[in-house]
Design a protein around this motif. Structure first.
Motif, PDB file in Angstrom:
ATOM      1  N   UNK A 178      10.021 -17.832  11.587  1.00 12.86           N
ATOM      2  CA  UNK A 178       9.971 -17.722  10.123  1.00 12.86           C
ATOM      3  C   UNK A 178       9.562 -16.298   9.753  1.00 12.86           C
ATOM      4  N   UNK A 179      10.405 -15.635   8.970  1.00 12.29           N
ATOM      5  CA  UNK A 179      10.140 -14.257   8.564  1.00 12.29           C
ATOM      6  C   UNK A 179       9.944 -14.166   7.058  1.00 12.29           C
ATOM      7  N   UNK A 180       9.024 -13.296   6.641  1.00 13.41           N
ATOM      8  CA  UNK A 180       8.876 -12.935   5.234  1.00 13.41           C
ATOM      9  C   UNK A 180       9.499 -11.554   5.063  1.00 13.41           C
ATOM     10  N   UNK A 181      10.480 -11.477   4.157  1.00 15.69           N
ATOM     11  CA  UNK A 181      11.304 -10.279   4.002  1.00 15.69           C
ATOM     12  C   UNK A 181      11.321  -9.873   2.528  1.00 15.69           C
ATOM     13  N   UNK A 182      11.252  -8.575   2.251  1.00 16.64           N
ATOM     14  CA  UNK A 182      11.332  -8.103   0.872  1.00 16.64           C
ATOM     15  C   UNK A 182      12.702  -8.442   0.296  1.00 16.64           C
ATOM     16  N   UNK A 183      12.731  -9.019  -0.912  1.00 14.55           N
ATOM     17  CA  UNK A 183      14.018  -9.329  -1.534  1.00 14.55           C
ATOM     18  C   UNK A 183      14.351  -8.380  -2.687  1.00 14.55           C
ATOM     19  N   UNK A 184      13.556  -7.322  -2.801  1.00 16.74           N
ATOM     20  CA  UNK A 184      13.837  -6.218  -3.721  1.00 16.74           C
ATOM     21  C   UNK A 184      12.900  -5.077  -3.365  1.00 16.74           C
ATOM     22  N   UNK A 185      13.126  -3.913  -3.949  1.00 18.35           N
ATOM     23  CA  UNK A 185      12.198  -2.806  -3.744  1.00 18.35           C
ATOM     24  C   UNK A 185      10.838  -3.170  -4.343  1.00 18.35           C
ATOM     25  N   UNK A 186       9.764  -2.810  -3.622  1.00 15.67           N
ATOM     26  CA  UNK A 186       8.406  -3.149  -4.057  1.00 15.67           C
ATOM     27  C   UNK A 186       7.602  -1.859  -4.196  1.00 15.67           C
ATOM     28  N   UNK A 187       7.150  -1.524  -5.397  1.00 16.24           N
ATOM     29  CA  UNK A 187       6.359  -0.296  -5.558  1.00 16.24           C
ATOM     30  C   UNK A 187       4.952  -0.446  -5.000  1.00 16.24           C
ATOM     31  N   UNK A 188       4.315   0.664  -4.716  1.00 14.90           N
ATOM     32  CA  UNK A 188       2.944   0.664  -4.225  1.00 14.90           C
ATOM     33  C   UNK A 188       2.027   0.005  -5.255  1.00 14.90           C
ATOM     34  N   UNK A 189       1.123  -0.846  -4.790  1.00 21.74           N
ATOM     35  CA  UNK A 189       0.157  -1.497  -5.664  1.00 21.74           C
ATOM     36  C   UNK A 189       0.597  -2.855  -6.170  1.00 21.74           C
ATOM     37  N   UNK A 190       1.877  -3.204  -5.982  1.00 20.95           N
ATOM     38  CA  UNK A 190       2.346  -4.509  -6.449  1.00 20.95           C
ATOM     39  C   UNK A 190       1.947  -5.589  -5.453  1.00 20.95           C
ATOM     40  N   UNK A 191       1.479  -6.707  -5.967  1.00 28.51           N
ATOM     41  CA  UNK A 191       1.104  -7.822  -5.092  1.00 28.51           C
ATOM     42  C   UNK A 191       2.340  -8.566  -4.603  1.00 28.51           C
ATOM     43  N   UNK A 192       2.215  -9.135  -3.424  1.00 25.91           N
ATOM     44  CA  UNK A 192       3.352  -9.811  -2.798  1.00 25.91           C
ATOM     45  C   UNK A 192       3.310 -11.307  -3.103  1.00 25.91           C
ATOM     46  N   UNK A 193       4.479 -11.854  -3.446  1.00 27.94           N
ATOM     47  CA  UNK A 193       4.607 -13.279  -3.750  1.00 27.94           C
ATOM     48  C   UNK A 193       5.930 -13.791  -3.216  1.00 27.94           C
ATOM     49  N   UNK A 194       5.934 -15.036  -2.771  1.00 26.02           N
ATOM     50  CA  UNK A 194       7.196 -15.695  -2.426  1.00 26.02           C
ATOM     51  C   UNK A 194       7.150 -17.130  -2.904  1.00 26.02           C
ATOM     52  N   UNK A 195       8.274 -17.801  -2.791  1.00 29.70           N
ATOM     53  CA  UNK A 195       8.403 -19.169  -3.290  1.00 29.70           C
ATOM     54  C   UNK A 195       7.987 -20.137  -2.197  1.00 29.70           C
ATOM     55  N   UNK A 196       6.854 -20.825  -2.403  1.00 33.88           N
ATOM     56  CA  UNK A 196       6.398 -21.796  -1.419  1.00 33.88           C
ATOM     57  C   UNK A 196       7.346 -22.989  -1.331  1.00 33.88           C
ATOM     58  N   UNK A 197       8.199 -23.152  -2.318  1.00 31.23           N
ATOM     59  CA  UNK A 197       9.089 -24.310  -2.359  1.00 31.23           C
ATOM     60  C   UNK A 197      10.545 -23.925  -2.117  1.00 31.23           C
ATOM     61  N   UNK A 198      10.755 -23.030  -1.171  1.00 29.42           N
ATOM     62  CA  UNK A 198      12.115 -22.608  -0.878  1.00 29.42           C
ATOM     63  C   UNK A 198      12.975 -23.686  -0.266  1.00 29.42           C
ATOM     64  N   UNK A 199      12.359 -24.723   0.326  1.00 28.92           N
ATOM     65  CA  UNK A 199      13.129 -25.749   1.015  1.00 28.92           C
ATOM     66  C   UNK A 199      12.861 -27.151   0.473  1.00 28.92           C
ATOM     67  N   UNK A 200      11.615 -27.615   0.562  1.00 28.69           N
ATOM     68  CA  UNK A 200      11.342 -29.026   0.269  1.00 28.69           C
ATOM     69  C   UNK A 200      10.973 -29.315  -1.186  1.00 28.69           C
ATOM     70  N   UNK A 217       0.819  -1.212   0.000  1.00 25.38           N
ATOM     71  CA  UNK A 217       0.000   0.000   0.000  1.00 25.38           C
ATOM     72  C   UNK A 217       0.853   1.262   0.000  1.00 25.38           C
ATOM     73  N   UNK A 218       2.162   1.069  -0.013  1.00 27.04           N
ATOM     74  CA  UNK A 218       3.109   2.156  -0.213  1.00 27.04           C
ATOM     75  C   UNK A 218       4.442   1.529  -0.612  1.00 27.04           C
ATOM     76  N   UNK A 219       5.394   2.307  -1.025  1.00 27.75           N
ATOM     77  CA  UNK A 219       6.693   1.779  -1.429  1.00 27.75           C
ATOM     78  C   UNK A 219       7.365   1.049  -0.260  1.00 27.75           C
ATOM     79  N   UNK A 220       7.916  -0.135  -0.550  1.00 29.73           N
ATOM     80  CA  UNK A 220       8.589  -0.943   0.464  1.00 29.73           C
ATOM     81  C   UNK A 220      10.019  -1.210   0.004  1.00 29.73           C
ATOM     82  N   UNK A 221      10.983  -0.925   0.860  1.00 32.41           N
ATOM     83  CA  UNK A 221      12.397  -1.106   0.516  1.00 32.41           C
ATOM     84  C   UNK A 221      12.817  -2.566   0.590  1.00 32.41           C
TER      85      UNK A 221
END
Length: 350
Positions: free
Chosen positions: A319-341, A233-237
């Motif tokens: 377990x933390x969810x952390x931004x892995x790049x700059x995220x502009x306002x309005x962009x939907x958040x996604x991560x890899x559900x298969x980071x481990x197994x 909902x706003x720019x995220x670093x």
């Protein structure tokens, strides 16, 4: 609800099919569903992922439904027409109701700030190995407008209410599940990186801000294709802490037949009986509604803007969810559900 792989399984809840074009042969009182086709795509392929409505008897692939279902659900299941699915009712935008729902502290004291050293000095998914040149995690930056923060909180309250969950911002240990003493980061096979002191201060700051109603700048929205999903909902670093993944902690062995679609690995132990998972179906926060990427397409992988990292925090795994790049306002958040197994089925994700 049944999956059509059990093609001769006896149906006890569904009435006669409305359509007369499908096979309804019976053998010894059992109905044969072997040539049932999906009402959306017209195909009878992938029978393990084909559901039958318990009211009209029509078939639907779980990946043809919108929102997509990740697994065949337990118990009765009704198709969109029979369930008369409607948009979730919005949580009232009333400050007192929101404050009570999230148990926000009423205090006039200012939120603690990071020390000078922490400000001067300043991970999610596929690896537990920290890079040599480590950068510090950043606290989220709340929206300045109090009304906008209420709208953000109301959007999460809407999603939690619609899914029958209550808000929790920490791991919970319930009777009959894994006790807190089972959460030992030292059990992680191959070891687990320790969260540095400066980052622990940042994590504590984020928790303190949320307790005071200073919310992460995130909005939960309902998408007809993806279901509930989260957008900035706003720019995220880059390297900003988005949220901690929370819920009830249980042994993996207790959940092997659990068809919940939001379980998260907490500890992957050398002894499988000591492996733990987080189950956010009853108690959770915004992490539950952040969607995963499609691991099978290049476009899916490009959508990833968060990483999921497990840390040793004072001897316990978090377990933390952390931004892995700059995220502009309005962009939907996604991560890899298969980071481990690499076991989560994402081939049909949008």
């Amino acid at each position: 609800m049944v999956s059509t792989t059990a093609v001769l399984r006896r149906r006890t809840q569904a009435p006669r099919p409305l359509s007369t074009t499908r096979s309804t042969t019976r053998s010894g009182g059992r109905r044969n569903y072997s040539d049932t086709c999906c009402e959306e795509c017209g195909s009878g392929e992938f029978p393990r992922e084909l559901l039958l409505c318990d009211k009209c008897d029509r078939g639907f692939h779980i990946f043809c439904l919108r929102p997509i279902l990740v697994a065949v659900p337990k118990g009765s299941w009704f198709c969109p027409c029979c369930s008369q699915h409607k948009k979730p009712q919005k949580f009232p935008l009333v400050q007192t109701k929101i404050v009570d729902f999230f148990r926000i502290q009423r205090s006039s004291e200012p939120a603690p700030k990071l020390g000078l050293d922490s400000r001067k000095k300043r991970r999610r998914t596929s690896s537990l190995v920290v890079s040599k040149k480590r950068r510090k995690l950043l606290p989220f930056n709340p929206s300045e407008d109090p009304t906008r923060r209420l709208e953000q909180m109301a959007s999460l309250a809407t999603a939690l209410t619609a899914t029958g969950a209550e808000f929790s911002n920490e791991l919970t240990y319930m009777p009959g599940m894994a006790p807190r003493s089972a959460n030992q980061a030292a059990l992680e096979q191959g070891g687990m990186q320790v969260l540095p002191k400066e980052d622990m201060e940042t994590l504590d700051l984020c928790r303190s801000m949320m307790e005071r109603g200073e919310w992460p700048p995130l909005m939960v929205v309902f998408d007809p294709r993806e279901g509930f999903t989260v957008e900035a909902d706003r720019f995220i670093k880059d390297l900003t802490i988005i949220t901690e993944y929370v819920g009830d902690v249980d042994y993996l062995n207790n959940r092997e037949n659990d068809e919940g679609d939001s379980m998260m690995t907490l500890i992957s132990a050398a002894d499988p009986s000591k492996s733990l998972v987080i189950c956010p179906d009853k108690r959770s926060n915004i992490a539950r509604f952040i969607n995963g990427i499609n691991n099978h397409t290049p476009d899916g992988k490009k959508k990833q803007n968060l990483k999921c990292v497990r840390f040793d925090v004072n001897g316990e795994c978090r377990v933390l969810l952390v931004a892995n790049r700059d995220i502009p306002k309005g962009e939907r958040l996604y991560y890899d559900y298969n980071g481990y197994e690499n076991e989560y089925p994402t081939e049909h994700f949008v």
